[in-house]
Design a protein around this motif. Structure first.
Motif, PDB file in Angstrom:
ATOM      1  N   ASP A 147       0.819  -1.216   0.000  1.00  0.00           N
ATOM      2  CA  ASP A 147       0.000   0.000   0.000  1.00  0.00           C
ATOM      3  C   ASP A 147       0.849   1.261   0.000  1.00  0.00           C
ATOM      4  N   ALA A 148       1.936   1.262   0.767  1.00  0.00           N
ATOM      5  CA  ALA A 148       2.784   2.450   0.842  1.00  0.00           C
ATOM      6  C   ALA A 148       3.498   2.699  -0.485  1.00  0.00           C
ATOM      7  N   LEU A 149       4.005   1.660  -1.097  1.00  0.00           N
ATOM      8  CA  LEU A 149       4.694   1.820  -2.378  1.00  0.00           C
ATOM      9  C   LEU A 149       3.715   2.195  -3.491  1.00  0.00           C
ATOM     10  N   TRP A 150       2.487   1.692  -3.407  1.00  0.00           N
ATOM     11  CA  TRP A 150       1.494   2.027  -4.421  1.00  0.00           C
ATOM     12  C   TRP A 150       1.076   3.491  -4.318  1.00  0.00           C
ATOM     13  N   ALA A 151       0.978   4.006  -3.101  1.00  0.00           N
ATOM     14  CA  ALA A 151       0.497   5.371  -2.891  1.00  0.00           C
ATOM     15  C   ALA A 151       1.598   6.419  -3.008  1.00  0.00           C
ATOM     16  N   LEU A 152       2.851   6.002  -3.034  1.00  0.00           N
ATOM     17  CA  LEU A 152       3.962   6.934  -3.052  1.00  0.00           C
ATOM     18  C   LEU A 152       3.906   7.849  -4.277  1.00  0.00           C
ATOM     19  N   GLN A 153       4.020   9.150  -4.033  1.00  0.00           N
ATOM     20  CA  GLN A 153       3.968  10.123  -5.113  1.00  0.00           C
ATOM     21  C   GLN A 153       5.362  10.312  -5.728  1.00  0.00           C
ATOM     22  N   LEU A 154       5.507   9.936  -6.989  1.00  0.00           N
ATOM     23  CA  LEU A 154       6.764  10.045  -7.706  1.00  0.00           C
ATOM     24  C   LEU A 154       6.491  10.517  -9.124  1.00  0.00           C
ATOM     25  N   GLU A 155       7.522  11.031  -9.772  1.00  0.00           N
ATOM     26  CA  GLU A 155       7.395  11.454 -11.164  1.00  0.00           C
ATOM     27  C   GLU A 155       7.833  10.322 -12.087  1.00  0.00           C
ATOM     28  N   ALA A 156       7.000   9.979 -13.059  1.00  0.00           N
ATOM     29  CA  ALA A 156       7.309   8.885 -13.984  1.00  0.00           C
ATOM     30  C   ALA A 156       8.519   9.237 -14.835  1.00  0.00           C
ATOM     31  N   VAL A 157       9.319   8.217 -15.153  1.00  0.00           N
ATOM     32  CA  VAL A 157      10.513   8.461 -15.965  1.00  0.00           C
ATOM     33  C   VAL A 157      10.202   8.458 -17.458  1.00  0.00           C
ATOM     34  N   ASP A 158       9.030   7.945 -17.832  1.00  0.00           N
ATOM     35  CA  ASP A 158       8.633   7.977 -19.242  1.00  0.00           C
ATOM     36  C   ASP A 158       7.117   7.885 -19.327  1.00  0.00           C
ATOM     37  N   GLU A 159       6.605   7.870 -20.533  1.00  0.00           N
ATOM     38  CA  GLU A 159       5.160   7.781 -20.724  1.00  0.00           C
ATOM     39  C   GLU A 159       4.668   6.380 -20.349  1.00  0.00           C
ATOM     40  N   PRO A 160       3.487   6.290 -19.740  1.00  0.00           N
ATOM     41  CA  PRO A 160       2.951   4.975 -19.367  1.00  0.00           C
ATOM     42  C   PRO A 160       2.681   4.107 -20.598  1.00  0.00           C
ATOM     43  N   ASN A 161       2.875   2.808 -20.441  1.00  0.00           N
ATOM     44  CA  ASN A 161       2.426   1.854 -21.449  1.00  0.00           C
ATOM     45  C   ASN A 161       0.967   1.536 -21.176  1.00  0.00           C
ATOM     46  N   THR A 162       0.172   1.489 -22.222  1.00  0.00           N
ATOM     47  CA  THR A 162      -1.244   1.183 -22.052  1.00  0.00           C
ATOM     48  C   THR A 162      -1.640   0.031 -22.969  1.00  0.00           C
ATOM     49  N   GLU A 163      -2.593  -0.738 -22.507  1.00  0.00           N
ATOM     50  CA  GLU A 163      -3.107  -1.855 -23.293  1.00  0.00           C
ATOM     51  C   GLU A 163      -4.519  -2.156 -22.812  1.00  0.00           C
ATOM     52  N   GLY A 164      -5.496  -1.890 -23.669  1.00  0.00           N
ATOM     53  CA  GLY A 164      -6.878  -2.082 -23.255  1.00  0.00           C
ATOM     54  C   GLY A 164      -7.203  -1.188 -22.073  1.00  0.00           C
TER      55      GLY A 164
END
Length: 248
Positions: free
Chosen positions: A22-39
């Motif tokens: 839960d803590a790692l999921w909620a941690l606010q960080l800046e993404a290093v690249d654009e998200p990959n999406t699929e469906g």
């Protein structure tokens, strides 16, 4: 799958309250690249620095891989984590996992994977940018390291599946180089012998366009050792390269 946390970093994560999903999921960080999406799914990578150590935190939701053993899908990180563990057991140099866990939240399949950053390493793609300026001895050391890495993977009964310059990381050590792999999501057991091996290493040679014929032979010498027919391998690799060029 049971949560995994590496003993070496457990106290570090705990000091920062990050030793749980839960803590790692909620941690606010800046993404290093654009998200990959699929469906309906997505997968994103973040950089995390704690004290004097750096990591990459990957989070995904409903980003699933479908296989015969998981026809309804499983998080792709689950497969990658298993492969990281398999490589460690087989002694194949590769990235190291620090934390892995997955959860189902109101029908959403979430997973996160934390790995050690390779800040003191350089990927082969970047090395190739200055290839012509490197001394011959240094180029040969890189070729040897890459060939021996591929040999280690295949002699352990695995194929990497994405044996590309961006996935091979190098570190100078004395007169030579150490090499290791990242991106193990597509790794699988080698089932088709030489055919699988050709299929695995040809994409590297196709992408390393600055390598001369002599460079390719040096790589293959390290990969094959003295027991294989170099001409036969060059012929098969050239044939596959041409077939991929036609289909591209």
């Amino acid at each position: 799958m049971k949560d995994f946390i590496a003993g070496e970093e457990q106290r570090l994560l705990a000091r920062h309250g990050l030793d749980n999903f839960d803590a790692l999921w909620a941690l606010q960080l800046e993404a290093v690249d654009e998200p990959n999406t699929e469906g309906r799914g997505w997968s994103t990578v973040f950089r995390l620095e704690l004290e004097d150590k750096a990591f990459y935190l990957k989070r995904q939701s409903n980003y699933l891989t479908h296989t015969l053993t998981h026809p309804f899908g499983e998080p792709s990180f689950s497969r990658e984590f298993r492969n990281i563990q398999r490589y460690a057991e087989l002694g194949i140099p590769a990235l190291q996992a620090v934390f892995y866990a997955q959860r189902k939240v109101e029908g959403e399949q979430r997973a996160l994977l934390l790995t050690r950053a390779l800040d003191e390493w350089q990927d082969l793609h970047d090395v190739l940018q200055g290839w012509d300026l490197m001394p011959a001895g240094q180029r040969n050391a890189v070729l040897d390291a890459c060939g021996l890495l591929a040999r280690r993977v295949h002699s352990s009964g695995q194929v990497h599946g994405c044996f590309y310059p961006k996935h091979i990381f190098l570190q100078a050590r004395g007169d030579g180089y150490a090499a290791q792999l990242i991106d193990l999501e597509k790794t699988r057991p080698a089932l088709l012998g030489e055919r699988d091996r050709i299929k695995d290493i040809e994409p590297l040679l196709r992408r390393a366009q600055v390598w001369t014929g002599a460079d390719v032979q040096r790589f293959l010498s390290a990969y094959l050792g003295s027991s294989a027919n170099m001409d036969q391998w060059l012929e098969r690799l050239t044939k596959r390269r041409k077939s991929k060029s036609v289909s591209a």
